[in-house]
Design an enzyme around this catalytic site. Sequence first.
Site, PDB file in Angstrom:
ATOM      1  N   TYR A   1       0.797  -1.235   0.000  1.00 15.50           N
ATOM      2  CA  TYR A   1       0.000   0.000   0.000  1.00 15.50           C
ATOM      3  C   TYR A   1       0.827   1.280   0.000  1.00 15.50           C
ATOM      4  CZ  TYR A   1      -3.688  -3.307   1.170  1.00 15.50           C
ATOM      5  OH  TYR A   1      -4.568  -4.366   1.144  1.00 15.50           O
TER       6      TYR A   1
ATOM      7  N   HIS B   1     -15.079  -7.340  -0.553  1.00 18.04           N
ATOM      8  CA  HIS B   1     -15.161  -8.747  -0.953  1.00 18.04           C
ATOM      9  C   HIS B   1     -16.279  -9.509  -0.249  1.00 18.04           C
ATOM     10  CE1 HIS B   1     -11.328  -7.448  -2.444  1.00 18.04           C
ATOM     11  NE2 HIS B   1     -10.846  -7.305  -1.223  1.00 18.04           N
TER      12      HIS B   1
ATOM     13  N   ASP C   1     -25.930  -3.117  -0.920  1.00 22.86           N
ATOM     14  CA  ASP C   1     -27.347  -2.739  -0.937  1.00 22.86           C
ATOM     15  C   ASP C   1     -27.526  -1.255  -0.624  1.00 22.86           C
ATOM     16  OD1 ASP C   1     -27.877  -5.352  -1.536  1.00 22.86           O
ATOM     17  OD2 ASP C   1     -28.747  -5.871   0.415  1.00 22.86           O
TER      18      ASP C   1
ATOM     19  N   HIS D   1      -9.488   1.065  -5.256  1.00 25.27           N
ATOM     20  CA  HIS D   1      -8.567   0.242  -4.470  1.00 25.27           C
ATOM     21  C   HIS D   1      -7.155   0.716  -4.767  1.00 25.27           C
ATOM     22  CE1 HIS D   1     -11.605  -2.565  -3.114  1.00 25.27           C
ATOM     23  NE2 HIS D   1     -12.131  -2.470  -4.328  1.00 25.27           N
TER      24      HIS D   1
ATOM     25  N   SER E   1      -4.450  -1.056  -4.284  1.00 21.87           N
ATOM     26  CA  SER E   1      -3.737  -2.178  -4.895  1.00 21.87           C
ATOM     27  C   SER E   1      -4.534  -2.731  -6.081  1.00 21.87           C
ATOM     28  CB  SER E   1      -3.508  -3.278  -3.856  1.00 21.87           C
ATOM     29  OG  SER E   1      -4.758  -3.775  -3.389  1.00 21.87           O
TER      30      SER E   1
HETATM   31  C1  DQA Z   1      -7.895  -2.465  -0.614  1.00 24.57           C
HETATM   32  C2  DQA Z   1      -7.848  -3.912  -1.138  1.00 24.57           C
HETATM   33  C3  DQA Z   1      -8.603  -4.839  -0.216  1.00 24.57           C
HETATM   34  O1  DQA Z   1      -8.520  -6.172  -0.689  1.00 24.57           O
HETATM   35  C4  DQA Z   1      -8.025  -4.795   1.184  1.00 24.57           C
HETATM   36  O2  DQA Z   1      -8.773  -5.622   2.057  1.00 24.57           O
HETATM   37  C5  DQA Z   1      -7.915  -3.426   1.698  1.00 24.57           C
HETATM   38  C6  DQA Z   1      -7.383  -2.388   0.804  1.00 24.57           C
HETATM   39  C7  DQA Z   1      -7.050  -1.526  -1.482  1.00 24.57           C
HETATM   40  O3  DQA Z   1      -7.231  -0.309  -1.363  1.00 24.57           O
HETATM   41  O4  DQA Z   1      -6.190  -1.983  -2.254  1.00 24.57           O
HETATM   42  O5  DQA Z   1      -8.171  -3.159   2.871  1.00 24.57           O
HETATM   43  O6  DQA Z   1      -9.230  -2.007  -0.661  1.00 24.57           O
END
Ligand code: DQA
Length: 141
Positions: A23, A80, A87, A100, A102
């Site tokens: 990150y 996930h 909703d 995200h 990542s």
């Molecule tokens: C995330 C990706 C998710 O899988 C992970 O649980 C996070 C960070 C991201 O910003 O890459 O908490 O949302």
Amino acid sequence: MKKILIINGPNLNMLGLREPEVYGSDTLEDIRLWTDSKIKSLVETIWFQSNLEGEIVSRIQLAHTEQFDALVINPGGYAHTSVAIHDALKILKIPVIEVHLSQVYKREEFRHTLLTAKAASAIMSGLGKQSYYRAIQSLLD
Ligand code: DQA
């Protein structure tokens, strides 16, 4: 001026300390300041972070009664798993972009299911802090 709500889910308050190899070293506050500096004269951003699913659901519900032009959400791990956040997002009439930091599709298989993204108009994944900036920029364009 446009007004955009930016919601961040669990563990994003630990950015900077949390898996820096995935990150990066910026904190969420660093990302907020950087993003706001890029777009400041164009849009007002309201940033919200919670580790609790119900609080995120309630913040999304509240947004329904407020005058936001769009919502950007990084649901963290709830992306996930959370039918409830999915909703709540479906209630909104404004554009929603899921971000995200990542590239989730290059990571563990359990991250390949994006439940909340099914309620979003678009997804940004893998651009680091730029995911937020690019999402906002595309909403403004
Ligand atoms: C995330 C990706 C998710 O899988 C992970 O649980 C996070 C960070 C991201 O910003 O890459 O908490 O949302």
